[in-house]
Design a protein around this motif. Sequence first.
Motif, PDB file in Angstrom:
ATOM      1  N   TRP A 131       0.717  -3.753  -1.954  1.00 49.10           N
ATOM      2  CA  TRP A 131       0.406  -4.671  -3.141  1.00 49.10           C
ATOM      3  C   TRP A 131      -0.477  -5.599  -2.841  1.00 49.10           C
ATOM      4  CZ3 TRP A 131       1.582  -9.539  -1.563  1.00 49.10           C
ATOM      5  CH2 TRP A 131       2.603  -9.503  -0.590  1.00 49.10           C
ATOM      6  N   ARG A 134      -3.957  -4.451  -3.287  1.00 47.69           N
ATOM      7  CA  ARG A 134      -4.232  -4.085  -4.723  1.00 47.69           C
ATOM      8  C   ARG A 134      -4.053  -5.219  -5.670  1.00 47.69           C
ATOM      9  NH1 ARG A 134       0.376  -1.080  -4.814  1.00 47.69           N
ATOM     10  NH2 ARG A 134       1.311  -2.560  -6.007  1.00 47.69           N
ATOM     11  N   GLU A 135      -3.390  -6.205  -5.256  1.00 50.74           N
ATOM     12  CA  GLU A 135      -3.146  -7.277  -6.362  1.00 50.74           C
ATOM     13  C   GLU A 135      -3.660  -8.784  -6.064  1.00 50.74           C
ATOM     14  OE1 GLU A 135       1.020  -7.498  -7.237  1.00 50.74           O
ATOM     15  OE2 GLU A 135       1.213  -5.173  -7.257  1.00 50.74           O
ATOM     16  N   TYR A 136      -3.831  -8.805  -4.712  1.00 47.19           N
ATOM     17  CA  TYR A 136      -4.158 -10.266  -4.504  1.00 47.19           C
ATOM     18  C   TYR A 136      -5.577 -10.288  -3.629  1.00 47.19           C
ATOM     19  CZ  TYR A 136       0.277 -11.671  -6.238  1.00 47.19           C
ATOM     20  OH  TYR A 136       1.441 -11.727  -6.918  1.00 47.19           O
TER      21      TYR A 136
END
Length: 247
Positions: A131, A134-136
């Motif tokens: 994550w 992928r997200e930050y």
Amino acid sequence: MALYDSLGATYARTRRPDPRIGARIHGALEGMASVINVGAGAGSYEPERTVLAVEPSRVMVGQRPVGAAPAVRAVAERLPVRDGAADAVMAVLTVHHWSDLAAGVGEMRRVARRRIVVLTWDQRVFRERFWLVREYLPQTVALDDQRAVPVEELASLLGGARVETVPVPHDCTDGFGAAFWRRPEAYLDPEVRAGISLCAQTGEDVIAPGLERLARDLASGRWHRRHAGLLGLAEIDVGYRLVVGNV
């Protein structure tokens, strides 16, 4: 100057060997009477029968504990030892830093009499399942896409090695990239990030906006709502792989 002369100053504090990962590495080295550790860093995961550590960074060599195997400053592509110098050669989370993978693997095969054990990661799995990137911190993916070693290529260079999945425990003590997958607040700690090359090499100015968003999502509870499914897991597969080849 070796890369880890600048990046490795906090390794002795943030990159402590995890016993469960250590058990996997040591299991792959079972029966090997002598081991050479290539890209050895501060000595993580070295079994007692390690006879030599090879590490280019002065800073990393300086963090090796008292009583550790003798260390020589050299690179994987030119190992300063004779042919068949040890039963086994190991390399832990280091092959992505080598300037010439084929040359480094060739040197390991020259030096090892019986076995080669490499801990690395599958970038495709890491990118899809972790994550944080992928997200930050998608900016860090560009760096790892360039330097990550395809596991299939590594296994092929080793002559058809077997590849084993190494899950990351939720309380992993070795602070590598995905070690804090269930402890997201750790990534806000500059000392933790200093021991993670994908953060340190990308640069604080580049990753600052993503870290600010992570801090806000932790404060609001958004991260915990989004990733509630992770909170009950004891371990996950985010792409770390043990590659074991016989010479």
